[in-house]
Structures are given as structure tokens and as C-alpha cells.
Design an enzyme around this catalytic site. Sequence first.
Site, PDB file in Angstrom:
ATOM      1  N   ASP A 284      -7.251  -3.193  12.035  1.00 41.30           N
ATOM      2  CA  ASP A 284      -6.044  -3.987  12.184  1.00 41.30           C
ATOM      3  C   ASP A 284      -5.511  -4.192  10.771  1.00 41.30           C
ATOM      4  O   ASP A 284      -6.196  -3.931   9.777  1.00 41.30           O
ATOM      5  CB  ASP A 284      -6.346  -5.312  12.909  1.00 41.30           C
ATOM      6  CG  ASP A 284      -5.082  -5.911  13.522  1.00 41.30           C
ATOM      7  OD1 ASP A 284      -5.205  -6.751  14.425  1.00 41.30           O
ATOM      8  OD2 ASP A 284      -3.972  -5.514  13.103  1.00 41.30           O
TER       9      ASP A 284
HETATM   10  C1  GLC Z   1      -0.973  -7.056  13.698  1.00 40.39           C
HETATM   11  C2  GLC Z   1      -1.584  -7.025  15.049  1.00 40.39           C
HETATM   12  C3  GLC Z   1      -1.730  -5.644  15.626  1.00 40.39           C
HETATM   13  C4  GLC Z   1      -0.580  -4.769  15.172  1.00 40.39           C
HETATM   14  C5  GLC Z   1      -0.679  -4.609  13.663  1.00 40.39           C
HETATM   15  C6  GLC Z   1       0.482  -3.784  13.105  1.00 40.39           C
HETATM   16  O1  GLC Z   1      -1.558  -7.995  12.883  1.00 40.39           O
HETATM   17  O2  GLC Z   1      -2.816  -7.727  15.229  1.00 40.39           O
HETATM   18  O3  GLC Z   1      -1.760  -5.772  17.060  1.00 40.39           O
HETATM   19  O4  GLC Z   1      -0.650  -3.491  15.805  1.00 40.39           O
HETATM   20  O5  GLC Z   1      -0.747  -5.850  12.991  1.00 40.39           O
HETATM   21  O6  GLC Z   1       1.677  -4.486  13.259  1.00 40.39           O
END
Ligand code: GLC
Length: 740
Positions: A284
Site C-alpha cells: 500500500d
Molecule cells: C491508499 C489506499 C489504497 C490505494 C492506494 C493508492 O492509501 O489504502 O487502497 O489503492 O493508497 O491510492
Amino acid sequence: MQHALVAIILLLAVVLAPVHAQQGERPDTPQHPWMNKALSPDQRAELVLAEMTLDEKISLVHGLSMPRGTAPDPTTAAVLARSNGGAGFAPGIARLGLPDLQLADAAVGVARGAARGRYSTPLPSTVALAATWNLPLGHEFGALVGRELRDQGYNASLGAGVNLMREPRNGRNFEYVGEDPILAGRMVAQVIKGTEDQHVIGNIKHFALNDQETGRQVASVVLNERVMRETDLLAFEIGVKEGRPDMVMCSYNRIDGIWACENPYLLTDLLKRTWGFEGWVISDWGATHSTVEAALAGLDQEMPGDAHFGAALKKAVESGEVPLARLDDMVRRILRAEFASGIIDDPPVTRVPDVFAGFDLAQRVAGQGSVLLKNADGLLPLSAATLKSIAVIGSHADLGVLSGGGSAKVDPPGGNAVPPAPGEMGAIWHPSAPLEAIRAKAPQARVEFDAGTDPVSAAALARTCDVAIVFVNQPTSEGRDVPSLALPDGQDALVAAVAAANPRTVVVLETGGPVAMPWIDRVGAALEAWYPGIRGGEAIAAILFGDVNPSGKLPMTFARSDADLPQPKLPGSDLTPQPVPPPPGAPAGARRRAQLPPFDITYPEGLKVGYKWFDAENKTPLFPFGHGLSYTTFAYSGLGVTGKTVTFTVRNTGGRAGAEIAQVYVALPASAGEPPRRLVAWERIPLEPGQSRTVSVAVDPLFLSVFDVQKDGWELVPGQYTYFVGSSSRALSLRASTEY
Ligand code: GLC
């Protein structure tokens, strides 16, 4: 309204045609041997890997992310300029014919950050999709997301969240698929397959147990292995095995004190060895906490930047702290996925999205996913022929419908239907006004709108009308949880006032998850519409006036109040954010946002997630898991169990066509130590009035098993199994037992 909306959309799509319509890096070099499609993805990956330099390998295992205009040199600036603007970008390698990796959030449509003003369909929330229990519809949902990602030049989706609803107040429940691991896992698998079938890399997230937003970056979830394997991890196991995503996104939180993105049990022992996952683990955003530990634990790509997997990883490989073989495995997984997904052989070609296909699917999902919670004395469907006056109240029903916040946000065509107050972010409202759709259904009636900000005014209008329709909403978003199940902004008082003025009151809820309803006994009907997407107003009106017979069933339990939950108080909600010192070497005066101190989340309910808690504790929910009414009625009969196949008959005993989602639950032998019952199968059965259908449903033995930690495997406990069949987890009209 619809024509104006379409005109806006088409204008946007033309005027804002993708600026960075990045044709995938078509390998216009002479055919590399790995471009031979007759070879397997594994063979093709090996051929490329053998050609790669160390620097090229390192370049593949992290994103390239820096604020615009801060590139350290013109070469990096030129590479960065190829980004399509999505959340993630990893440059390809032109000399090898490897495309740029363009990753975009797409939980409920190509997200605004990625779309950058280009049109994409604002689909209903995935919790609405879960409420359809319609797996083929889930595949259509994923396919549309895949098509529209390609339309905008993306080749990888960051959608498909499957975190179980352990926490009904989680701000991201709207973009997940409910509380049951089998319904959630099977539905998310279809979304993933739909996307992958469009030759877009599919993803599943957030692996694992990131089941609330409060403290997501510091909390440690502490659960024993059996509980995890039979709940949250079962949803992922089904999603990975049935959906076959090429990416798994590891989550922010710790599990038993170890960061998910450097957790060897999670990423290597379980995901790769036990489940046989052949794709790659992507972090993430900002969830990578180390170089050596993370690489050795099984993380394969850092996003969005290269703090740990750039120069630091190269150094670790050169020093031997990270074996070259591990780096090769990281790169091989990414290469294999790029061949297997089709993004190399069939790169996206940008085009204007099919707006009408998006409208059609959005309305079908909203229509099948809306759940009729209550309908006393047949108040619904409303009769357009006889109604003389209708009060429509609250929740900006004159302008649009609500959607969820955070990385899943999809741009509303033509701008936010409810512009935020100055200086506020505000929720996104899509321009599909229920008021307009209701007027279109009842052209001869006096249909008046009241904003609902003053209960006295709203009640006064309701008093003068044949029926009052009150819209209520619960804004939710990534990054924050809701403080309680209570509707915000005095909406309970609004509903109570309107219901007191007119007993023929219908409440339509636009929420991201369960809410308490202290007024439920005083209203005539209640319809849960979730965040219904770009055709939400039309979908709601079609149900209210009976053009669509509701068939949705709750994918989660609605508790009466927070007091009935396993954790009446949301974990971490009583902690105070602490100042966080700037990182070493930060410029003077640098400040970091205060952060909650680390804390454990122990989920005392353990195996008993959702309805299993209410069954085990003998608590009566407001509305049970699997609940949903229809405008017709159904009768069940003739249950038989042969082996692991369940046969039963459902008849439409009412006066109009409808679809029943017949559910199959099982009570395992007492010696299994399991909650009273678990969902193991279901069937969506459309029936004409008076029609009967006998269905046979084969139950997957995995869904009858318990996880034996000592044996490190699934076990079918010997003993008596009792099958229950009915229309919800609390309306099980048939039962039959068998021995295994
Ligand atoms: C965020 C989210 C994830 C997302 C990523 C990119 O923090 O937790 O679901 O795909 O960042 O935006």
C-alpha cells in the site's frame, strides 16, 4: 436532465481527451524472443530476466513518484512525464519491450486522481454489488472497470478491496463487500476476473485485516491463526484462488506486531507457498517499512516511491543481505504477470468510454443491490396512478446521490452535484437527483421538495401529502471511521418528525454501511440504497414505483445500536494523537502530522464476525445478514441433502415476478467449536407469479471445514451437519441434517 448530463459527459470526454494518452510502450524493436506468444508467461519472463541488468531489475520493483517539477534531472523528468497521473507509475524498459506500469485506483470506477478530468462511470459502491449476491453481475462490474481503465491508458487496477466488515463503523465499508468471508471472497473474485479478462492487471487488497481506518498505520491486529484463516484470510483465499489477481496489495497495519508488508507468514508462507500465488505483492502507498526485512518477507514492489526498494535495495543485493535470487523472484513475478495479464500483448488503446454501457450497468447494480428493509401494509410500491401529492425530503435529493471518499472517489460528471462549503473537501454527490426521477414516475402528482434542514418545515410539508419520502445519508471515507452507527446531522430527528406528521413515510438510506434506526417502528417503509452511483436516482425511483422489484439482501448485519456490537467502542477511538518528530535529516521546521500511538486490536468476537456474533450471543439485530424484502412472497419446501449437495424448491407465492436469493447455512458439529451457523451457498432464483423452481447447490467442502492449526490445514470435522435454507440468516424455513 439525463440528456443534459449525457451532453456534459460527452463534452468532457471530447474536450478533456486524455492528455497523457499513453500508448503502452509498443515494442517497436525487432521481435524479442519473449514476444513469442506460443511461450508460457513463465518462459517469457525467464527470457527477459536473463537479459536484465541489476539496475533494470531494481527499476521494476518500486514506483517512480515525486511531486511534479521536482525531478532531479531532465532524464527522470522525461520518464516521469510518461505517467498517466494515476496513483502509481513504474517506468517500463523500452529496450526490452516492457511497458510502463500505469496503476489507477478503481474500486467503484476509475478514480478521480487517475481520471484527471476524463470521464469514467461512477459505479455504485461495492457494498451495493455485494447486496446483489449476483456473481455474474460482479464479473460485469469488474469488466467495466477494466474497460474504462484501458480507455484511459491504464494497465493495472488498484481496486477490489475485500476486508471483512468486522467493524461496522469502518469508513471504507462502502468499497468492500460485507461481513461474510464466502460471499465477500466469491464476489470480489468475480470483480477481479472481470477486470483481468479485459487484459488489465487485477488486484486484491488490503492484505490483511486492515478492517478499520482509525490507526491503520500504527495498529497491530492480534488474532490467532485459526480465527484469521476462517475469517479475513478466508475471504482473501477465495478471492486469490477464484479471482486469480496478478497483484496483492499488502496493508498498512501490523499483524501480531509485524508490519503486513514485511510479514513472512502472510506474504510468503501463506500467500505464495500455501495458496500458490504466482503474481506479485505490491505495498500500500507508504506501507513499506524496510528494505531487507520486507524483501526477505516477500514484498515484491514498493509504492509509490523508492525509499526502500531503490538504491537501498541495490546496496542490499550487492552486499548479499538480499540474495540476488530474491530480487530475481520479485522481478520474475512482475514480468510473469505482465505476460499473463495481456498488458504486453494487448496494451491499452485510449478511447472515449462507453457512457451508456456505464449507465446501464450502474442502474442494474443499484437496482439489484438496494435492499428493501421494511414495507408495512404494502406501502411500497407507490402507485403513480393514484398518488396526488408526494413530499421528497432531505439529503440533497433534489441534486444527486452520495458517494464514498478517499482513493475510491470518482469524479462526478459536470462537477460535484452538491458543491462543498468554501474551504471544505466535502463529499462527492453524483448528479442523479431522486427528486427528478420521482417526478418523472408520477407526472400527475404534486411533488414538493424540502431540504430537511428544519424538521418542523419538513413535517409541515409531509402533513399535506399522500406520502413522504425522506432521504438520509451517512458520508464515509477512507482515512476516517464514523464515531457511531447513528445517522449524523440530526437526521434521526428529521425522520421522527416527518413520521409523526405522516404515517405513510418511506425512508431511503444512502449509507456506506449499517446505521441505527431509532425511528424504524414509526415509518412505513425503509429502503437501503447504499451509494447508488451515477444512475442512483433513477434506480431508487424505479424501485419506489415498482418498475423494479427489489431483490437485494444485506451483506452485513444492521445492529440496533453500538451497544450490541462486539466492540461498543471503536478500537483506538479514545486515544490521543501524539506529535511525531520529523525524520532524521528533515529540513528545519519540518513538521509531521500528529499520529496515534501504536495500539492492539484484538477483535474479541474472534470467529464470530457479524451475524455469527448475533447468533452466538442470541442478540436480535435490527436487520439480519441476508435480509431483504420483495414486492412478492416466496415459499420454501422439499429440502434434501445428498452428500454435499443441497436440493430445495422455491415458489413465488405472490402476484408479481421477483427474484429470491435463497441462502444455505450450516451448523457444524458442536465439537468443531464454531459459531451456530455459517453461510455456505446461495442461489438467485427469478420466478414468475406461481412459478416454482427446484435447485441443487453443491457446497464446496472448504466452506464446511475448520482450520486445524496443528495440522496446518482445513479439516472436515466428523459428526452431524445441519443444513438450513431460507431467505435470510434469521428466516430459515427448511432444515435437514446429515453425517460426514
Ligand atoms: C491508499 C489506499 C489504497 C490505494 C492506494 C493508492 O492509501 O489504502 O487502497 O489503492 O493508497 O491510492
